[in-house]
Design an enzyme around this catalytic site. Sequence first.
Site, PDB file in Angstrom:
ATOM      1  N   SER A 127     -72.980  58.782  37.369  1.00 27.06           N
ATOM      2  CA  SER A 127     -72.938  57.657  36.051  1.00 27.06           C
ATOM      3  C   SER A 127     -73.996  58.089  35.225  1.00 27.06           C
ATOM      4  O   SER A 127     -73.640  59.378  34.803  1.00 27.06           O
ATOM      5  CB  SER A 127     -73.344  56.414  36.503  1.00 27.06           C
ATOM      6  OG  SER A 127     -73.021  55.413  35.433  1.00 27.06           O
ATOM      7  N   HIS A 164     -66.983  56.940  35.896  1.00 29.37           N
ATOM      8  CA  HIS A 164     -66.192  55.819  36.251  1.00 29.37           C
ATOM      9  C   HIS A 164     -64.812  55.745  35.586  1.00 29.37           C
ATOM     10  O   HIS A 164     -64.335  54.802  35.119  1.00 29.37           O
ATOM     11  CB  HIS A 164     -67.094  54.561  35.691  1.00 29.37           C
ATOM     12  CG  HIS A 164     -68.361  54.595  36.278  1.00 29.37           C
ATOM     13  ND1 HIS A 164     -68.525  54.472  37.603  1.00 29.37           N
ATOM     14  CD2 HIS A 164     -69.433  54.525  35.618  1.00 29.37           C
ATOM     15  CE1 HIS A 164     -70.039  54.356  37.870  1.00 29.37           C
ATOM     16  NE2 HIS A 164     -70.559  54.465  36.607  1.00 29.37           N
TER      17      HIS A 164
END
Length: 235
Positions: A127, A164
Amino acid sequence: MARMAERRIVACGGAVFVDEAGSLRNYILSLARQPRPRVCFLPTATGDHPDAIARFYRVAAAMDCRPSDLPLFSREVEDLEAFLMEQDVIWIAGGNTANALAVWRVHGVDRLLRRAWEAGCVMTGASAGMNCWFEASVTDSFSLRRLEGLRDGLGWLAGSACPHWDGEETRRPVYRDLVASGFPDGVAAEDGVGLVYSGVDFVEAVSWRTDGAAWFVSRAGDDAVSEERVPARAL
């Protein structure tokens, strides 16, 4: 002439600390320059949240490594250069990409991370720990309700990043819209997928999943975007 140390980055889309991700974590450690590597967790993107640090140590307990952490909000390490240069793997926490970059720059950690990488330390994270290495990225740093483009990464890797890809339903359309409107072309990673770089060159995608993939996303004319799926090697 001295041989340059191999510079490695494994930029992950997400889901790296889940139980199923052990093969990916072990793969990252296998790239380190020595057995039982020293692994430093940099939790800046979480605001050095104690829960994030505790989770890292729980996961590290199952790995053959020597773990440590480096908080910067309540900083205890005086000689950051000596501390970071002795690490074999530096693991960047997920969280707020923009805040992490800003705090690193205030403390000079951005410069020291670069030195450690050039000396052969493996850089990794998911992330925010994926976004930070690139020139630009897709982030929720400025609002948890809205994704935006950030053009202020470390810039070690060219182009943009989107973690993601399949884990959050708005990631793909927002990234496509950004690229279509002039945001730098780049790469997206699904959750559970690591993008492996040698120096600044993409080598492969790896994953603890059997169906994981990376995606190269680029502008293909006015308001058009091209997506190229790159299957990840299952670990």
